[in-house]
Design an enzyme around this catalytic site. Sequence first.
Site, mmCIF file in Angstrom:
data_model
loop_
_atom_site.group_PDB
_atom_site.id
_atom_site.type_symbol
_atom_site.label_atom_id
_atom_site.label_comp_id
_atom_site.label_asym_id
_atom_site.label_seq_id
_atom_site.Cartn_x
_atom_site.Cartn_y
_atom_site.Cartn_z
ATOM 1 N N ASN A 73 -3.012 -5.545 13.013
ATOM 2 C CA ASN A 73 -4.372 -5.000 13.086
ATOM 3 C C ASN A 73 -5.205 -5.661 14.181
ATOM 4 O O ASN A 73 -6.377 -5.981 13.988
ATOM 5 C CB ASN A 73 -5.077 -5.096 11.723
ATOM 6 C CG ASN A 73 -4.676 -3.966 10.791
ATOM 7 O OD1 ASN A 73 -4.446 -2.828 11.234
ATOM 8 N ND2 ASN A 73 -4.590 -4.260 9.506
ATOM 9 N N GLY B 141 9.237 -7.318 -0.371
ATOM 10 C CA GLY B 141 8.543 -6.046 -0.209
ATOM 11 C C GLY B 141 9.483 -4.855 -0.182
ATOM 12 O O GLY B 141 9.810 -4.269 -1.223
ATOM 13 N N ARG B 142 9.976 -4.516 1.022
ATOM 14 C CA ARG B 142 10.734 -3.265 1.185
ATOM 15 C C ARG B 142 11.941 -3.140 0.259
ATOM 16 O O ARG B 142 12.188 -2.041 -0.263
ATOM 17 C CB ARG B 142 11.102 -3.084 2.655
ATOM 18 C CG ARG B 142 9.860 -2.781 3.521
ATOM 19 C CD ARG B 142 10.108 -3.032 4.984
ATOM 20 N NE ARG B 142 10.327 -4.467 5.223
ATOM 21 C CZ ARG B 142 10.718 -4.986 6.370
ATOM 22 N NH1 ARG B 142 10.946 -4.187 7.394
ATOM 23 N NH2 ARG B 142 10.874 -6.297 6.506
ATOM 24 N N ARG C 120 -3.586 -14.616 -0.274
ATOM 25 C CA ARG C 120 -2.557 -14.327 0.729
ATOM 26 C C ARG C 120 -3.122 -14.601 2.115
ATOM 27 O O ARG C 120 -4.238 -14.166 2.435
ATOM 28 C CB ARG C 120 -2.099 -12.870 0.630
ATOM 29 C CG ARG C 120 -0.737 -12.656 1.299
ATOM 30 C CD ARG C 120 -0.109 -11.317 0.957
ATOM 31 N NE ARG C 120 1.338 -11.419 1.110
ATOM 32 C CZ ARG C 120 2.126 -10.478 1.604
ATOM 33 N NH1 ARG C 120 1.615 -9.314 1.988
ATOM 34 N NH2 ARG C 120 3.427 -10.665 1.709
ATOM 35 N N ASN D 175 -3.372 -10.252 7.397
ATOM 36 C CA ASN D 175 -3.091 -8.948 8.012
ATOM 37 C C ASN D 175 -4.296 -8.210 8.593
ATOM 38 O O ASN D 175 -4.312 -6.982 8.660
ATOM 39 C CB ASN D 175 -2.372 -8.034 7.011
ATOM 40 C CG ASN D 175 -1.060 -8.634 6.519
ATOM 41 O OD1 ASN D 175 -0.591 -9.635 7.072
ATOM 42 N ND2 ASN D 175 -0.469 -8.048 5.502
ATOM 43 N N GLN E 110 -4.066 -7.134 -5.999
ATOM 44 C CA GLN E 110 -4.472 -7.650 -4.691
ATOM 45 C C GLN E 110 -5.808 -7.018 -4.298
ATOM 46 O O GLN E 110 -5.894 -5.798 -4.118
ATOM 47 C CB GLN E 110 -3.433 -7.345 -3.607
ATOM 48 C CG GLN E 110 -3.816 -8.040 -2.289
ATOM 49 C CD GLN E 110 -2.928 -7.697 -1.114
ATOM 50 O OE1 GLN E 110 -2.752 -6.525 -0.789
ATOM 51 N NE2 GLN E 110 -2.371 -8.713 -0.462
ATOM 52 N N TYR F 197 -7.512 -7.864 7.560
ATOM 53 C CA TYR F 197 -8.566 -7.251 6.738
ATOM 54 C C TYR F 197 -9.779 -8.184 6.635
ATOM 55 O O TYR F 197 -9.812 -9.235 7.265
ATOM 56 C CB TYR F 197 -7.983 -6.818 5.391
ATOM 57 C CG TYR F 197 -6.896 -5.792 5.630
ATOM 58 C CD1 TYR F 197 -7.215 -4.511 6.095
ATOM 59 C CD2 TYR F 197 -5.546 -6.119 5.511
ATOM 60 C CE1 TYR F 197 -6.231 -3.587 6.397
ATOM 61 C CE2 TYR F 197 -4.550 -5.190 5.810
ATOM 62 C CZ TYR F 197 -4.904 -3.928 6.260
ATOM 63 O OH TYR F 197 -3.933 -3.020 6.576
ATOM 64 N N THR G 220 0.848 -1.190 0.000
ATOM 65 C CA THR G 220 0.000 0.000 0.000
ATOM 66 C C THR G 220 0.882 1.238 0.000
ATOM 67 O O THR G 220 1.784 1.361 0.832
ATOM 68 C CB THR G 220 -0.899 -0.030 1.252
ATOM 69 O OG1 THR G 220 -1.830 -1.110 1.079
ATOM 70 C CG2 THR G 220 -1.652 1.265 1.439
HETATM 71 C C1 LIG Z 1 4.772 0.212 2.909
HETATM 72 C C2 LIG Z 1 4.195 -1.172 3.038
HETATM 73 C C3 LIG Z 1 2.902 -1.410 2.630
HETATM 74 C C4 LIG Z 1 2.355 -2.713 2.695
HETATM 75 N N1 LIG Z 1 1.086 -2.925 2.199
HETATM 76 C C5 LIG Z 1 0.620 -4.204 2.086
HETATM 77 C C6 LIG Z 1 -0.594 -4.474 1.383
HETATM 78 O O1 LIG Z 1 -1.257 -3.595 0.813
HETATM 79 N N2 LIG Z 1 -0.999 -5.771 1.317
HETATM 80 C C7 LIG Z 1 -0.290 -6.795 1.899
HETATM 81 O O2 LIG Z 1 -0.694 -7.958 1.813
HETATM 82 N N3 LIG Z 1 0.870 -6.558 2.568
HETATM 83 C C8 LIG Z 1 1.358 -5.296 2.641
HETATM 84 N N4 LIG Z 1 2.586 -5.072 3.228
HETATM 85 C C9 LIG Z 1 3.401 -6.213 3.702
HETATM 86 C C10 LIG Z 1 4.384 -6.650 2.601
HETATM 87 O O3 LIG Z 1 3.680 -7.230 1.507
HETATM 88 C C11 LIG Z 1 5.407 -7.692 3.139
HETATM 89 O O4 LIG Z 1 4.717 -8.816 3.608
HETATM 90 C C12 LIG Z 1 6.286 -7.117 4.242
HETATM 91 O O5 LIG Z 1 6.844 -5.873 3.826
HETATM 92 C C13 LIG Z 1 7.432 -8.065 4.636
HETATM 93 O O6 LIG Z 1 8.239 -8.354 3.506
HETATM 94 P P1 LIG Z 1 9.695 -7.646 3.316
HETATM 95 O O7 LIG Z 1 10.509 -8.022 4.531
HETATM 96 O O8 LIG Z 1 10.225 -8.245 2.052
HETATM 97 O O9 LIG Z 1 9.464 -6.164 3.246
HETATM 98 C C14 LIG Z 1 3.131 -3.780 3.219
HETATM 99 C C15 LIG Z 1 4.433 -3.520 3.663
HETATM 100 C C16 LIG Z 1 4.980 -2.259 3.564
HETATM 101 C C17 LIG Z 1 6.411 -2.027 3.986
#
Ligand SMILES: Cc1cc2nc3c(=O)[nH]c(=O)nc-3n(C[C@H](O)[C@H](O)[C@H](O)COP(=O)(O)O)c2cc1C
Length: 359
Positions: A234, A316-317, A226, A177, A97, A179, A25
């Site tokens: 949450n 992700g990050r 997912r 997460n 998603q 939702y 997001t």
């Molecule tokens: C800025 C941000 C926004 C995220 N938004 C979502 C989202 O919209 N849907 C979701 O399933 N996970 C979301 N996540 C979780 C990521 O998909 C991921 O599971 C999490 O960052 C851990 O992975 P990483 O260590 O590779 O960053 C978000 C994470 C971050 C950092």
Amino acid sequence: MAILYSKYVLGSLTLQNHLVMSPMTRNRAPGNIPNALMAEYYAQRATAGLIITEGTSPSPNGLGYPRIPGIFSPAQVEGWKHVTDAVRARGAKMFVQLMHCGRIAHPLNLPAGARMLAPSAVAAGGEIYTDAEGMKPHPAPQAMTGEDIRSAIAEYVQAAKNALTAGFDGIELHSANGYLLEQFIRPNTNQRTDGYGGPIKNRARFVLETAEAVVGAIGRDRVGIRLSPFGVFNDMPLYDGMEVDYTYLAQQFDARGLVYIHLVDHSSMGAPPVPDAMKATFRNLFKRTLILSGGYDAGRAESDLAAGKCDLIAVGRPFLANPDLVARWRNNAALNAPDMSTFYTPGLRGYTDYPALKK
Ligand SMILES: Cc1cc2nc3c(=O)[nH]c(=O)nc-3n(C[C@H](O)[C@H](O)[C@H](O)COP(=O)(O)O)c2cc1C
């Protein structure tokens, strides 16, 4: 790095490598409509095998956060077409998603006439950000009626059809997460006494009916899900019976032939770890593609793939901060660090301005 950068067949699609961009997001969609800036952001990252979009609402009722996109109106579908065109041109496949926020919302974030819905009228602890008034306590949602449940499933179905019209290769149901879909699965948020509450067979009914309906509409090769077993984000506490419940879900999604299950592990973000035994249960019970995510670097990604723990790795990050992550990992290059202060802010700063390596 033999596996990570090789092609992978996901259902009827061939991915250019085994790297998935995790859904994130980013709140860059004023008016909840995808725009040119978002097309640029995703295109920059389209050397991934598969991009999963940020959480995108199938319904006005699901737009819990400010500036998140939807996929229910014609303008949203048009906006997404530009995004998928830009991504396809660089070779990545793309799933949207579908995220219905349910109780994780605030009336100030919702469009006129939309409602905060959840399985039961249980407010989440803590606060949520609003553009109008900053942080606000989570209000209590309305418990969904049978009619509300039927409408929500119909919204998911329409959103799945819209996704194909918009040029996506498929959809990911966001059942993680905290939702809406997870709110039905978990006993703290689901206190219903009808066929959608009580034993896991009932708490799973909404997500299973939704999965069946979208599979019926667009085909099983185009639907992934997912899940976050042992996730607490949450205000979703751990409980006795969690492992039994998620084992049941793994079996049920296998029986329905979804193209993938994507497991969340937020231990790299300070959350409790997902036990290895739980991940192994999914690997054993679910016969199609398993995606693992959370805290991966290139070395761990390759070794988990080589060990057969999963089929694809989602990141992700590192993708957020490195538009050319695939090239950087491949070349063992240094990475840009993600800037948390611009994760959710409007505009291009901290979004499309992370530098790529000089050619
Ligand atoms: C800025 C941000 C926004 C995220 N938004 C979502 C989202 O919209 N849907 C979701 O399933 N996970 C979301 N996540 C979780 C990521 O998909 C991921 O599971 C999490 O960052 C851990 O992975 P990483 O260590 O590779 O960053 C978000 C994470 C971050 C950092």
